[in-house]
Design a protein around this motif. Structure first.
Motif, mmCIF file in Angstrom:
data_model
loop_
_atom_site.group_PDB
_atom_site.id
_atom_site.type_symbol
_atom_site.label_atom_id
_atom_site.label_comp_id
_atom_site.label_asym_id
_atom_site.label_seq_id
_atom_site.Cartn_x
_atom_site.Cartn_y
_atom_site.Cartn_z
ATOM 1 N N UNK A 1 0.849 -1.194 0.000
ATOM 2 C CA UNK A 1 0.000 0.000 0.000
ATOM 3 C C UNK A 1 0.885 1.245 0.000
ATOM 4 N N UNK A 2 0.754 2.076 -1.022
ATOM 5 C CA UNK A 2 1.615 3.242 -1.137
ATOM 6 C C UNK A 2 3.020 2.826 -1.529
ATOM 7 N N UNK A 3 3.139 2.188 -2.689
ATOM 8 C CA UNK A 3 4.409 1.576 -3.104
ATOM 9 C C UNK A 3 5.497 2.594 -3.410
ATOM 10 N N UNK A 4 5.128 3.843 -3.651
ATOM 11 C CA UNK A 4 6.135 4.869 -3.898
ATOM 12 C C UNK A 4 6.988 4.551 -5.110
ATOM 13 N N UNK A 5 8.305 4.669 -4.964
ATOM 14 C CA UNK A 5 9.215 4.405 -6.072
ATOM 15 C C UNK A 5 9.562 2.929 -6.208
ATOM 16 N N UNK A 6 8.941 2.081 -5.388
ATOM 17 C CA UNK A 6 9.089 0.645 -5.562
ATOM 18 C C UNK A 6 10.196 -0.006 -4.760
ATOM 19 N N UNK A 7 10.756 0.711 -3.799
ATOM 20 C CA UNK A 7 11.844 0.134 -3.004
ATOM 21 C C UNK A 7 11.338 -1.072 -2.216
ATOM 22 N N UNK A 8 10.222 -0.903 -1.503
ATOM 23 C CA UNK A 8 9.658 -2.011 -0.738
ATOM 24 C C UNK A 8 9.152 -3.097 -1.689
ATOM 25 N N UNK A 9 8.545 -2.698 -2.795
ATOM 26 C CA UNK A 9 8.058 -3.673 -3.773
ATOM 27 C C UNK A 9 9.177 -4.607 -4.216
ATOM 28 N N UNK A 10 10.343 -4.042 -4.486
ATOM 29 C CA UNK A 10 11.485 -4.854 -4.897
ATOM 30 C C UNK A 10 11.904 -5.853 -3.838
ATOM 31 N N UNK A 11 11.886 -5.427 -2.570
ATOM 32 C CA UNK A 11 12.226 -6.334 -1.466
ATOM 33 C C UNK A 11 11.203 -7.454 -1.376
ATOM 34 N N UNK A 12 9.936 -7.124 -1.514
ATOM 35 C CA UNK A 12 8.878 -8.129 -1.429
ATOM 36 C C UNK A 12 8.995 -9.154 -2.553
#
Length: 244
Positions: free
Chosen positions: A46-57
């Motif tokens: 939720x609120x992925x922003x520039x995708x830093x957390x998305x990449x970790x996930x």
């Protein structure tokens, strides 16, 4: 959340990854890699922003990831990051350009992450977000998020200095100040670009933060069917979707 005009980031998107990506990546890996590895159905960012957390996930898990990011400037950076990934990882991402409450996700994920986003939500939007996350989670699924501040500071304070980071002849830096204002906390980022000690550019962007007392936060979560449980880290809140 809201539309792009409400969310902003038109200034911040240019500087965010340069000044914050490494710190955010380390923090996200510490906070979310292990829970992501245990996900068995799908993960909601939720609120992925520039995708830093998305990449970790994506790196830590083997399941689909739903990345929700309504801000067009941040979404552009997110897609640039996704473009650098392997085709197999990109194939596991669904990008939602609308707010979480408009995604229509129902019992689709067993883990939800909201990193650096809850404090930016006005109270009615925050409560709608809890409801949307609860709908998206399977029974027993878990939401992890960093809580908003509990109270307002006594006055204006400098919360952080970011950088400097060199790009060619230029030094990029930022200062974050927090300013209480009529019951909310204004977070002001001042970005600077210097060359040979001479200021070339200075730009600002402000975001409103809404403090929430822990008892009220817990009550809102419970009302949405999310029961607060032991979090994996002291700087996070964890809430589990009830079985009903």
């Amino acid at each position: 959340m809201g539309d792009d005009q409400d969310i902003g980031y038109a200034v911040t998107a240019e500087f965010y990854d340069l000044l914050q990506a490494e710190t955010d990546r380390r923090q996200a890996r510490r906070r979310f890699a292990e829970p992501a590895a245990r996900a068995r159905q799908a993960i909601l960012d939720v609120g992925a922003g520039t995708g830093i957390v998305t990449g970790i996930l994506l790196t830590a898990s083997a399941v689909p990831v739903h990345a929700v990011e309504p801000s067009a400037p941040m979404r552009a950076a997110l897609l640039t990051r996704l473009a650098a990934l392997g085709a197999d990882q990109r194939a596991r991402v669904t990008l939602h350009p609308e707010p979480i409450e408009e995604t229509g996700l129902v019992r689709a994920v067993d883990l939800a992450i909201a990193s650096n986003v809850v404090a930016t939500l006005p109270p009615p939007v925050r409560r709608a977000t809890w409801q949307a996350v609860a709908r998206a989670l399977t029974p027993g699924g878990v939401l992890l998020f960093d809580p908003p501040p509990e109270t307002l500071p006594g006055g204006r304070e400098t919360a952080a200095r970011l950088g400097p980071v060199r790009v060619g002849p230029d030094l990029y830096s930022a200062e974050l100040t927090l300013e209480p204002e009529r019951g909310i906390l204004r977070s002001v980022f001042t970005y600077r670009v210097e060359r040979d000690g001479v200021l070339q550019r200075e730009e600002r962007e402000a975001f409103d933060l809404w403090p929430v007392e822990p008892a009220l936060l817990r009550a809102e979560l419970e009302a949405a069917g999310l029961h607060v449980v032991q979090a994996p880290h002291a700087d996070l809140v964890a809430a589990r979707r009830t079985a009903s």
